[in-house]
Design a protein around this motif. Structure first.
Motif, short mmCIF file in Angstrom:
data_model
loop_
_atom_site.label_atom_id
_atom_site.label_comp_id
_atom_site.label_asym_id
_atom_site.label_seq_id
_atom_site.Cartn_x
_atom_site.Cartn_y
_atom_site.Cartn_z
N ASN B 111 0.81 -1.23 0.00
CA ASN B 111 0.00 0.00 0.00
C ASN B 111 0.84 1.28 0.00
O ASN B 111 0.43 2.30 -0.54
CB ASN B 111 -0.93 0.04 1.23
CG ASN B 111 -2.16 -0.84 1.05
OD1 ASN B 111 -2.25 -1.59 0.08
ND2 ASN B 111 -3.09 -0.77 2.00
N GLN B 112 2.01 1.18 0.65
CA GLN B 112 2.90 2.34 0.77
C GLN B 112 3.20 2.97 -0.60
O GLN B 112 3.32 4.18 -0.70
CB GLN B 112 4.19 1.82 1.39
CG GLN B 112 4.95 2.81 2.19
CD GLN B 112 6.15 2.10 2.82
OE1 GLN B 112 6.16 0.87 2.96
NE2 GLN B 112 7.14 2.88 3.18
N GLU B 115 0.34 5.34 -1.62
CA GLU B 115 -0.12 6.17 -0.51
C GLU B 115 -0.78 7.46 -0.97
O GLU B 115 -1.60 8.05 -0.24
CB GLU B 115 1.09 6.52 0.37
CG GLU B 115 0.89 6.23 1.81
CD GLU B 115 2.14 6.58 2.63
OE1 GLU B 115 1.95 6.99 3.76
OE2 GLU B 115 3.27 6.44 2.11
N VAL B 154 0.47 0.78 5.81
CA VAL B 154 -0.42 1.89 5.45
C VAL B 154 -1.84 1.35 5.51
O VAL B 154 -2.24 0.49 4.72
CB VAL B 154 -0.11 2.42 4.04
CG1 VAL B 154 -1.12 3.49 3.64
CG2 VAL B 154 1.31 2.98 3.99
#
Ligand SMILES: [Zn+2]
Lengths: 264, 319
Positions: B111-112, B115, B154
């Protein structure tokens, strides 16, 4: 150069862990699990008495601990004759001793669950009437933390009302019964800050005639709310009695069989 | 320096050199087209390890006129970044939205890399990632090593409301199921007929059960089988054009549940069940079967055991 050990002890560990190196082979037979702690365990827990590594002592366990608070272990020494004592220990646990059993009239076999702190050999040393410790074992890999995590029970406000509560059921087997029993107890190791060691120390089972069937001594690494598997003589009626390290008693009558299923 | 110390030193130098001269870690992600504008990045049917870097999962993306929709982001920041690069090789459209199907780390730790975009999941998934994300991140670092470097949890910020969401001409039906975990999102692209089933469906690989409720999982599989789709993308294993993977997952779960329950009811000790009794060939040949089966014993047996033992007859006076 952060990988370079600068202390003699670190070099020692590196050397001893190298496969095929046995600069410091202990007296007695070579450990099939190749553990650097074996010699110390032999000296401390078995007082240096004669040992043989013996495949007839089976320690059945997963190769990897999925839940380090609850690693299933079955020790089976029924292939040996005249077993007097079984001592189970986990040598890389912060507390080594796990459990002791004097089978008496029970089969030399016990199932339970164990907390492990890291990858460790789990051994069963079985003293037979020949005066020799027959040792079997296997290694369980673990992410760890099982011994330094608080029990779930101690975080639950009403655990005290069920302390020592016994649930047990028996199943008929060829020459007696299989007993499976759970005793509610936090089995706290004392390694968690603010939670002292609190664990069941002794349990014994007597048959309907009051005759001793088997004796057990548990230590801190046995999992919370211990679940024990035993193979016993008789028809399924037993008295369970024992106490924890604070003197709280465990006392229950096992009637055998299943509720609604007859006593068998 | 004497000879006694020489061997360890060589080993230490070797370790250092591996670290110092490591090549860039490349997941080798190659999008496979499974329908118009629809791509899947297939993972290995393996366990997490230092070689696969956690790439054991299927992720996917849908290229629409209004941008790219990403479904699951893989096991690490690095995977997420390389997934984004792989998408850019397929289309000029920017990524506009990310979905996480459930809380398992191989599905959201990338997910990072996204972001800057809206990242969405079912409410139960968001809560689960919030609670367990750090623990998952730590355990993947232990299992996959340097591939996980710099990975940070995240938490998806957008709650998925089940229903139809239209993106650039694609009608995406978002369906909230459960059973593999407490919240399992399936996405059916009604425009192309592609069903992204997440980990409700495994194919050719033994299912994982750390957060499973088998009964609810089976009900979800029945519901999935009732959907009309032409391509099925499982969370792990090969893409299919029929419902075989659903049936395979169902057969495995039923076999697993029944065997563990029978064992508990017959008085078996947990350790006695670590080697399964005569699994059918179709189950035995699933990838990573033996290891997943042992993990499932740890997850599922205690509840069956409790039910069995508590039906025993005991007389006791408690203070
Ligand atoms: Zn999953």
């Amino acid at each position: 150069m952060r990988y370079l050990p600068d202390k003699p002890v670190a070099w020692f560990v590196l050397l001893v862990l190298l496969p095929g190196q046995s600069l410091l082979a202990a007296a007695g037979p070579e450990d099939p699990l190749g553990s650097f702690m074996w010699a110390e365990m032999h000296a401390r827990l078995l007082r240096g008495e004669p040992v043989v590594f013996d495949d007839r002592v089976r320690v059945l366990m997963p190769a990897e601990a999925e839940d380090s608070m609850n690693v299933p272990v079955l020790v089976d020494a029924t292939a040996l004759a005249d077993v007097e004592r079984i001592l189970v220990f986990a040598e890389l646990n912060p507390i080594h001793k796990v459990l002791e059993m004097r089978p008496h009239r029970a089969a030399a076999r016990i199932g339970f669950r164990l907390k492990v702190q890291q990858a460790t050999p789990v051994r069963a040393a079985v003293l037979a009437r020949d005066g020799t410790w027959h040792v079997g074992g296997s290694i369980v890999d673990a992410a760890g933390g099982g011994c330094t995590a608080p029990s779930i029970g101690s975080a639950n406000p009403d655990w005290a009302s069920r302390l020592g509560e016994v649930a047990a059921r028996t199943w008929p087997r060829e020459d007696g019964v299989r007993l499976r029993m759970r005793v509610m107890h936090p089995m706290d190791t004392g390694l968690v800050a603010g939670i002292p060691a609190f664990y069941i120390e002794e349990l014994e089972l007597r048959d309907a005639a009051g005759e001793l069937a088997t004796e057990l001594w548990l230590y801190e690494p046995v999992a919370e709310n211990p679940v024990l598997t035993l193979d016993l003589p008789g028809s399924g009626r037993f008295t369970v009695s024992g106490r924890d390290n604070n003197g709280n008693p465990v006392l229950a009558e096992v009637l055998g069989g299943e509720a609604g299923g007859g006593a068998r | 320096m004497n000879g006694f110390r020489c061997l360890p030193l060589v080993l230490v130098l070797l370790m250092l050199s591996v670290d110092a001269f490591a090549v860039k870690r490349d997941y080798g992600l190659v999008p496979q087209q499974v329908a118009p504008g629809t791509y899947v990045l297939l993972g290995f049917n393996e366990h997490f390890n230092f070689r696969n870097g956690g790439n054991i999962v299927n992720t996917g993306f849908i290229v629409t006129d209004a941008g790219v929709v990403v479904i699951d982001t893989g096991p690490s920041r690095l995977y997420g970044e390389q997934m984004r690069e792989a998408i850019a090789k397929v289309t000029d459209q920017p990524v506009v939205k990310v979905f996480n199907t459930h809380l398992h780390p191989d599905h959201f730790l990338g997910n990072q890399a996204f972001e800057d975009l809206p990242e969405a999941a079912l409410a139960g998934t968001i809560e689960g990632i919030r609670q367990n994300g750090e623990m998952f991140n730590e355990s993947l670092y232990r299992l996959c090593g340097p591939w996980e470097a710099g990975t940070r949890v995240v938490v998806p910020g957008l709650v998925v409301t089940p229903g139809v969401e239209e993106v650039g001409g694609h009608r995406l039906r978002l369906i909230g199921y459960d059973g593999h975990t407490d919240a399992d999102l399936a996405i059916l692209d009604e425009t192309t007929g592609v069903l992204f089933a997440g980990d409700l469906v495994f194919h050719g690989r033994a299912p994982t059960t750390p957060h499973a409720d088998i009964g609810r999982w089976l009900a979800s599989l029945d519901a999935l089988a009732g959907l009309s789709f032409s391509v099925l993308v499982p969370g792990h294993g090969a893409v299919s054009t029929n419902d075989d993977p659903i049936r395979q997952t169902r057969d495995y779960l039923v076999w697993l549940r029944d065997g563990l329950k029978r064992g508990a009811e017959q008085g078996s000790d947990m350790a006695e069940l670590l080697s399964p009794r005569e699994p059918p060939a179709s189950i035995r040949r699933l990838a990573v079967f033996a290891a997943e089966y042992q993990r499932s014993v740890a997850h599922l047996f205690p509840a069956f055991e409790r039910a069995a033992i508590e039906r025993g007859r005991v007389v006791q006076e408690l203070d």
